[in-house]
Motif scaffolding. Structure first.
Motif, PDB file in Angstrom:
ATOM      1  N   PRO A   1       2.955  -1.839  -3.524  1.00  0.00           N
ATOM      2  CA  PRO A   1       3.122  -0.442  -4.244  1.00  0.00           C
ATOM      3  C   PRO A   1       4.001   0.530  -3.702  1.00  0.00           C
ATOM      4  CG  PRO A   1       1.112  -0.504  -2.873  1.00  0.00           C
ATOM      5  CD  PRO A   1       1.685  -1.990  -2.845  1.00  0.00           C
ATOM      6  N   VAL A   2       4.453   1.324  -4.404  1.00  0.00           N
ATOM      7  CA  VAL A   2       5.435   2.214  -3.748  1.00  0.00           C
ATOM      8  C   VAL A   2       4.817   3.294  -2.824  1.00  0.00           C
ATOM      9  CG1 VAL A   2       5.519   3.806  -5.784  1.00  0.00           C
ATOM     10  CG2 VAL A   2       7.517   3.502  -4.147  1.00  0.00           C
ATOM     11  N   MET A   3       3.397   3.502  -3.383  1.00  0.00           N
ATOM     12  CA  MET A   3       2.647   4.378  -2.850  1.00  0.00           C
ATOM     13  C   MET A   3       1.401   3.896  -2.203  1.00  0.00           C
ATOM     14  SD  MET A   3       4.260   7.645  -3.158  1.00  0.00           S
ATOM     15  CE  MET A   3       3.094   8.962  -3.018  1.00  0.00           C
TER      16      MET A   3
ATOM     17  N   VAL B   1       9.255  -6.813  -4.228  1.00  0.00           N
ATOM     18  CA  VAL B   1       8.963  -6.143  -5.649  1.00  0.00           C
ATOM     19  C   VAL B   1       8.198  -4.817  -5.308  1.00  0.00           C
ATOM     20  CG1 VAL B   1       7.936  -6.200  -8.038  1.00  0.00           C
ATOM     21  CG2 VAL B   1       8.912  -8.293  -6.799  1.00  0.00           C
ATOM     22  N   VAL B   2       8.561  -3.869  -5.752  1.00  0.00           N
ATOM     23  CA  VAL B   2       7.898  -2.394  -5.486  1.00  0.00           C
ATOM     24  C   VAL B   2       7.590  -2.034  -7.029  1.00  0.00           C
ATOM     25  CG1 VAL B   2       8.173  -0.187  -4.652  1.00  0.00           C
ATOM     26  CG2 VAL B   2       9.426  -1.946  -3.429  1.00  0.00           C
ATOM     27  N   ASP B   3       6.267  -1.770  -6.805  1.00  0.00           N
ATOM     28  CA  ASP B   3       5.579  -1.671  -8.103  1.00  0.00           C
ATOM     29  C   ASP B   3       5.192   0.033  -8.365  1.00  0.00           C
ATOM     30  OD1 ASP B   3       4.299  -1.704 -10.487  1.00  0.00           O
ATOM     31  OD2 ASP B   3       2.210  -2.421  -9.601  1.00  0.00           O
ATOM     32  N   GLY B   4       5.148   0.478  -9.513  1.00  0.00           N
ATOM     33  CA  GLY B   4       4.858   1.753  -9.393  1.00  0.00           C
ATOM     34  C   GLY B   4       5.698   2.810  -9.445  1.00  0.00           C
TER      35      GLY B   4
ATOM     36  N   LEU C   1      13.499  -5.741  -6.201  1.00  0.00           N
ATOM     37  CA  LEU C   1      13.084  -5.630  -7.647  1.00  0.00           C
ATOM     38  C   LEU C   1      12.160  -4.392  -7.775  1.00  0.00           C
ATOM     39  CD1 LEU C   1      13.429  -7.182 -10.629  1.00  0.00           C
ATOM     40  CD2 LEU C   1      11.285  -8.431 -10.068  1.00  0.00           C
ATOM     41  N   MET C   2      12.473  -3.530  -8.843  1.00  0.00           N
ATOM     42  CA  MET C   2      11.721  -2.265  -8.814  1.00  0.00           C
ATOM     43  C   MET C   2      10.962  -2.490 -10.428  1.00  0.00           C
ATOM     44  SD  MET C   2      13.940   0.959  -7.772  1.00  0.00           S
ATOM     45  CE  MET C   2      15.208   0.775  -6.724  1.00  0.00           C
ATOM     46  N   ILE C   3       9.599  -2.048 -10.293  1.00  0.00           N
ATOM     47  CA  ILE C   3       8.884  -2.162 -11.558  1.00  0.00           C
ATOM     48  C   ILE C   3       8.728  -0.646 -11.702  1.00  0.00           C
ATOM     49  CG2 ILE C   3       6.618  -2.637 -12.861  1.00  0.00           C
ATOM     50  CD1 ILE C   3       6.219  -5.034 -11.103  1.00  0.00           C
ATOM     51  N   PHE C   4       9.205  -0.089 -12.985  1.00  0.00           N
ATOM     52  CA  PHE C   4       9.264   1.347 -13.331  1.00  0.00           C
ATOM     53  C   PHE C   4       7.818   1.408 -13.862  1.00  0.00           C
ATOM     54  CE2 PHE C   4      14.020   2.950 -13.683  1.00  0.00           C
ATOM     55  CZ  PHE C   4      14.000   2.722 -12.312  1.00  0.00           C
ATOM     56  N   CYS C   5       7.110   2.833 -13.492  1.00  0.00           N
ATOM     57  CA  CYS C   5       5.963   3.000 -14.068  1.00  0.00           C
ATOM     58  C   CYS C   5       6.218   3.266 -15.578  1.00  0.00           C
ATOM     59  CB  CYS C   5       5.346   4.069 -13.315  1.00  0.00           C
ATOM     60  SG  CYS C   5       3.582   4.673 -14.116  1.00  0.00           S
ATOM     61  N   PRO C   6       5.115   2.828 -16.549  1.00  0.00           N
ATOM     62  CA  PRO C   6       5.332   3.252 -18.149  1.00  0.00           C
ATOM     63  C   PRO C   6       5.383   4.838 -18.323  1.00  0.00           C
ATOM     64  CG  PRO C   6       3.745   1.286 -17.570  1.00  0.00           C
ATOM     65  CD  PRO C   6       4.173   1.962 -16.544  1.00  0.00           C
TER      66      PRO C   6
ATOM     67  N   GLN D   1      12.021   8.540  -6.173  1.00  0.00           N
ATOM     68  CA  GLN D   1      11.497   7.498  -5.643  1.00  0.00           C
ATOM     69  C   GLN D   1      12.758   6.412  -5.623  1.00  0.00           C
ATOM     70  OE1 GLN D   1       7.671   6.620  -7.253  1.00  0.00           O
ATOM     71  NE2 GLN D   1       6.856   7.863  -6.012  1.00  0.00           N
ATOM     72  N   VAL D   2      13.240   6.404  -6.752  1.00  0.00           N
ATOM     73  CA  VAL D   2      14.366   5.283  -6.906  1.00  0.00           C
ATOM     74  C   VAL D   2      15.542   5.532  -5.969  1.00  0.00           C
ATOM     75  CG1 VAL D   2      16.407   4.532  -8.456  1.00  0.00           C
ATOM     76  CG2 VAL D   2      14.047   4.987  -9.430  1.00  0.00           C
ATOM     77  N   TYR D   3      15.816   6.855  -5.913  1.00  0.00           N
ATOM     78  CA  TYR D   3      16.892   7.281  -4.838  1.00  0.00           C
ATOM     79  C   TYR D   3      16.538   6.927  -3.486  1.00  0.00           C
ATOM     80  CZ  TYR D   3      19.821  10.139  -1.763  1.00  0.00           C
ATOM     81  OH  TYR D   3      20.502  10.600  -0.706  1.00  0.00           O
TER      82      TYR D   3
END
Length: 217
Positions: free
Chosen positions: A86-88, A109-112, A134-139, A118-120
């Motif tokens: 998780p990102v956090m 893979v970084v989720d959330g 690999l980033m997973i963008f939160c919906p 956060q991307v920056y």
């Protein structure tokens, strides 16, 4: 890393029963369910030979120390294994965890991911290594932040971005925004394949939307 002409497909919550069949169909990414990850970590189950897809192993923990220990153990399960964190954690950005794992060469893979800020920060970490991220963008991420975040992420060749989709409209939005992949569950997969095949070379239209909305929703 691979570039997709259409969003790559990542299947969520893959069980041991589904794994080999989905791998033979050539899905880009298989995100294993928590029970399977636990069995893999305990040594009571192993990845089948001949599965060359990206295998994503979600890792959970109470703090960054526990996450790091689990991630470092699971990354040894195969060269095609990606560890998802998780990102956090507990309200804190997992900066040191992500930086250390990438520095160790762990495909991550970084989720959330929920904001362009956060991307920056993730890209600031990622640019110090060549390890795939690999980033997973939160919906729930705003459209503006998603557009800016994608533009920033695509500046680094080792970084890709995917997003969960629930409806055909979200699939087409991901395609138009140039996400590198989408996440669906096993039940959505057949409908999504039909959608991509029937819409090849076409733009989204009312008939397509009506035909697949209930299946993907």
């Amino acid at each position: 890393m691979q570039t997709f002409t259409q969003p790559g497909i990542f299947i969520n919550h893959v069980s041991s029963r589904e794994l080999t069949k989905l791998a033979q169909r050539g899905q880009d990414g298989l995100i294993l369910d928590e029970q399977l990850v636990a069995a893999l970590e305990a040594g009571s189950w192993h990845l089948p030979a001949g599965v060359n897809n990206r295998i994503v192993l979600p890792v959970h923990g109470r703090d960054q120390t526990e996450l790091r220990q689990r991630a470092e153990k699971l990354t040894l399960c195969g060269e095609n294994v990606w560890v998802q964190v998780p990102v956090m954690t507990a309200g804190q950005f997992n900066q040191s965890l992500i930086a250390e794992l990438l520095a160790e060469g762990v495909p991550l893979v970084v989720d959330g991911v929920a904001s362009k800020q956060q991307v920056y920060h993730l890209l600031t970490i990622a640019r110090e290594t060549t390890t795939p991220l690999l980033m997973i963008f939160c919906p729930a991420m705003s459209r503006y932040d998603a557009i800016v975040g994608l533009a920033l992420a695509h500046l680094l060749s080792q970084v890709q971005v995917i997003s969960p989709v629930r409806t055909v409209a979200e699939y087409w939005l991901s395609h138009n925004l140039q996400f590198d992949g989408v996440i669906v569950n096993h039940q959505q997969l057949t409908a999504l394949h039909r959608l991509v095949a029937s819409a090849a070379g076409q733009t989204c239209n009312v008939h397509t939307h009506q035909e697949y909305e209930l299946v993907l929703g």
